[in-house]
Motif scaffolding. Structure first.
Motif, short mmCIF file in Angstrom:
data_model
loop_
_atom_site.label_atom_id
_atom_site.label_comp_id
_atom_site.label_asym_id
_atom_site.label_seq_id
_atom_site.Cartn_x
_atom_site.Cartn_y
_atom_site.Cartn_z
N TYR A 164 -18.73 -20.17 5.76
CA TYR A 164 -18.27 -19.60 5.01
C TYR A 164 -17.31 -20.32 3.16
CZ TYR A 164 -13.84 -19.05 7.12
OH TYR A 164 -13.13 -19.45 7.84
N GLU A 165 -17.44 -19.97 2.22
CA GLU A 165 -16.28 -20.60 1.38
C GLU A 165 -14.69 -20.15 1.63
OE1 GLU A 165 -18.34 -21.15 -2.32
OE2 GLU A 165 -18.95 -22.84 -1.78
N TRP A 166 -13.93 -20.73 1.72
CA TRP A 166 -12.81 -20.58 1.20
C TRP A 166 -11.80 -21.07 0.14
CZ3 TRP A 166 -8.39 -22.84 2.41
CH2 TRP A 166 -8.68 -23.97 3.09
N GLN A 167 -11.11 -20.65 -0.44
CA GLN A 167 -9.92 -20.98 -1.15
C GLN A 167 -8.24 -20.77 -1.24
OE1 GLN A 167 -9.15 -19.31 -5.44
NE2 GLN A 167 -9.59 -17.49 -4.43
N HIS A 168 -7.31 -22.19 -1.13
CA HIS A 168 -6.30 -21.77 -1.06
C HIS A 168 -5.54 -20.62 -2.11
CE1 HIS A 168 -6.79 -25.89 0.02
NE2 HIS A 168 -5.83 -25.78 1.21
N VAL A 169 -4.26 -20.09 -1.61
CA VAL A 169 -3.72 -20.41 -3.08
C VAL A 169 -1.44 -20.60 -2.77
CG1 VAL A 169 -4.57 -17.65 -2.23
CG2 VAL A 169 -2.92 -18.32 -0.74
N LEU A 170 -1.61 -19.19 -4.14
CA LEU A 170 0.48 -20.46 -3.96
C LEU A 170 0.75 -19.14 -3.38
CD1 LEU A 170 0.04 -21.24 -7.75
CD2 LEU A 170 -0.12 -22.67 -5.47
N VAL A 171 1.44 -18.85 -2.87
CA VAL A 171 2.69 -17.81 -1.86
C VAL A 171 3.70 -18.09 -2.68
CG1 VAL A 171 3.40 -17.19 0.27
CG2 VAL A 171 1.13 -18.65 -0.13
N LEU A 172 4.53 -17.43 -2.99
CA LEU A 172 6.10 -17.66 -4.54
C LEU A 172 6.65 -17.22 -3.92
CD1 LEU A 172 4.11 -17.41 -7.02
CD2 LEU A 172 5.02 -19.64 -6.41
N PRO A 173 8.20 -16.48 -3.45
CA PRO A 173 9.40 -15.68 -3.16
C PRO A 173 8.81 -14.65 -4.37
CG PRO A 173 10.06 -17.54 -2.93
CD PRO A 173 8.95 -17.98 -3.37
N ALA A 174 9.11 -13.45 -4.27
CA ALA A 174 8.78 -12.27 -5.40
C ALA A 174 9.37 -12.59 -6.87
CB ALA A 174 9.12 -11.23 -4.90
N ASP A 208 -4.34 -32.93 -1.79
CA ASP A 208 -3.22 -33.99 -2.19
C ASP A 208 -4.77 -34.83 -2.91
OD1 ASP A 208 -1.94 -34.00 0.24
OD2 ASP A 208 -3.07 -34.48 1.55
N GLN A 209 -5.64 -34.63 -3.37
CA GLN A 209 -6.64 -35.34 -3.69
C GLN A 209 -6.35 -34.29 -5.61
OE1 GLN A 209 -11.09 -34.09 -2.05
NE2 GLN A 209 -10.72 -36.00 -0.87
N ALA A 210 -6.09 -33.07 -5.68
CA ALA A 210 -5.90 -31.94 -6.82
C ALA A 210 -4.88 -32.83 -6.82
CB ALA A 210 -5.93 -31.09 -6.88
N PHE A 211 -3.73 -33.03 -6.61
CA PHE A 211 -2.31 -33.67 -7.44
C PHE A 211 -2.99 -35.44 -7.80
CE2 PHE A 211 0.03 -30.32 -5.14
CZ PHE A 211 0.54 -29.44 -5.93
N ALA A 212 -3.06 -36.57 -6.64
CA ALA A 212 -3.90 -37.61 -7.25
C ALA A 212 -4.39 -37.43 -8.44
CB ALA A 212 -4.66 -38.29 -5.96
N THR A 213 -5.50 -36.84 -8.34
CA THR A 213 -6.57 -37.16 -9.68
C THR A 213 -5.53 -36.77 -10.96
OG1 THR A 213 -8.11 -36.17 -8.43
CG2 THR A 213 -8.69 -36.09 -11.05
N PRO A 264 -4.02 -16.42 -6.42
CA PRO A 264 -5.55 -17.71 -6.22
C PRO A 264 -5.31 -19.47 -6.87
CG PRO A 264 -6.24 -15.90 -7.91
CD PRO A 264 -4.18 -15.54 -7.13
N ALA A 265 -5.30 -19.96 -6.15
CA ALA A 265 -5.47 -21.18 -6.41
C ALA A 265 -6.29 -21.97 -6.31
CB ALA A 265 -4.38 -22.08 -5.92
N GLY A 266 -7.86 -21.39 -6.15
CA GLY A 266 -8.69 -22.38 -6.20
C GLY A 266 -9.00 -22.64 -7.58
N HIS A 267 -9.46 -22.29 -8.67
CA HIS A 267 -9.17 -23.43 -10.28
C HIS A 267 -8.89 -24.85 -9.42
CE1 HIS A 267 -6.07 -21.16 -10.67
NE2 HIS A 267 -5.54 -21.33 -11.16
N LEU A 268 -7.67 -24.57 -8.99
CA LEU A 268 -6.70 -25.96 -8.77
C LEU A 268 -6.82 -26.55 -8.00
CD1 LEU A 268 -3.27 -24.11 -9.75
CD2 LEU A 268 -4.55 -24.82 -11.10
N PHE A 269 -7.37 -26.21 -6.82
CA PHE A 269 -7.54 -26.90 -5.59
C PHE A 269 -9.42 -27.36 -5.14
CE2 PHE A 269 -3.47 -25.51 -5.24
CZ PHE A 269 -2.30 -26.68 -5.15
#
Length: 317
Positions: A164-174, A208-213, A264-269
């Motif tokens: 299956y596919e999955w994406q990363h998410v950002l987790v922020l203090p409220a 790491d690749q996303a930031f390096a790009t 959601p952060a799939g568009h970033l990573f």
């Protein structure tokens, strides 16, 4: 020649030619291991190992071919054992699963429960480790099926198929200021201390690749292998988290209770693909195929069988 000699040679290779360690692992004596190897060399008329005195120094060229043949023989011996187990006890035995913490904690509980319901006499042995460790457990036949993301597909000894596919998410203090921004960018995130996975776990390579790009050098304040650890330290205000989406399902919709916000952060990573793996050429029992189907409906038995026979290594998601 006999199977004991083959086991001794395999273990010597695993232990980097240290016969003392090989003997300990096999619960026998070092002289016994050394004698068995020499007897096989004499029978074959070649040196499997080059020596310096009594120490093994390296594997010879013919030795490389011998070791490959031994691996095939021992794999088939183990297959014979499984075939015997399959037909003497069709609905019982032990399913050994190698996986990462994230998969074990957030993905596999439901498939494991369903398998136990379908095969109540089957015991589950769950081994956790990094993706590389998962691959090694399959190759060494500690486990029959492995599930991970990252580098598990890079081992020639394994057959891997996407689950299956999955994406990363950002987790922020409220109450974090980024919660108020509708469209977050990598530049926004890169200014904050980040809490995320260790480099060998859970899609960290994509991060790491996303930031390096973008030529960004984010400050990784804390690395973990456990998504719950990421949540804990985000709550404490040490930074913002980047985690696997399946590990944050209990947070989504419960922001008030958890004190966390998930974005959601799939568009970033980018997207990640979790894969299931088997040792190439392995004989799988009925309940192993059943478990694969429970992990993903894509993993139909006929596709897994084709992959194991060498006719296919992948299929469209």
């Amino acid at each position: 020649m006999n199977l004991h000699q083959f086991k001794f040679i395999q273990e010597a290779v695993r232990r980097e030619l240290n016969l003392t360690e090989a003997a300990k692992a096999l619960h026998t004596s070092q002289p016994g291991v050394s004698k068995a190897i020499i007897e096989l060399e004499e029978e074959l008329g070649i040196e499997i190992f080059a020596r310096h005195g009594k120490r093994l120094k390296r594997i010879t060229e013919p030795g490389q071919h011998i070791i490959q043949s031994i691996a095939v023989i021992m794999r088939e011996v183990n297959n014979l054992k499984r075939i015997g187990e399959q037909y003497s006890a069709q609905d019982s035995g032990t399913l050994s699963i190698a996986t990462t913490h994230t998969q074990a904690r957030y993905v596999l509980p439901e498939p494991v429960a369903k398998l136990r319901s379908a095969y109540p006499k089957v015991n589950i042995s769950l081994h956790q480790g990094s993706p590389d460790q998962v691959a090694r457990m399959l190759i060494d036949e500690v486990a029959e099926i492995g599930i991970a993301t990252e580098s598990i597909s890079g081992f020639e000894e394994l057959v891997t198929l996407p689950c299956y596919e999955w994406q990363h998410v950002l987790v922020l203090p409220a109450h974090h200021m980024l919660c108020k921004k509708e469209h977050l960018t990598l530049e926004d995130i890169g200014l904050e201390p980040i809490i995320t996975y260790h480099p060998s776990y859970t899609g960290r390579t994509k991060i790491d690749q996303a930031f390096a790009t973008r030529n960004l050098n984010p400050r990784i304040a804390l690395e973990a292998i456990d998504s719950d650890v990421i949540k804990t330290y985000v709550k404490l205000g040490l930074g913002i988290g980047i985690a696997a989406e399946m590990s944050m399902r209990d947070v989504v919709g419960n922001e008030a209770q958890t004190g966390l916000v998930v974005r959601p952060a799939g568009h970033l990573f980018g997207q990640n693909v979790a894969r299931v793996a088997f040792k190439r050429g392995a004989y799988l029992r009925n309940f192993v195929y059943k478990f694969a189907e429970l992990v993903s409906s894509r993993l139909e038995r006929h596709l897994v069988e084709r992959a194991l026979s060498g006719h296919v290594n992948d299929y469209e998601l």
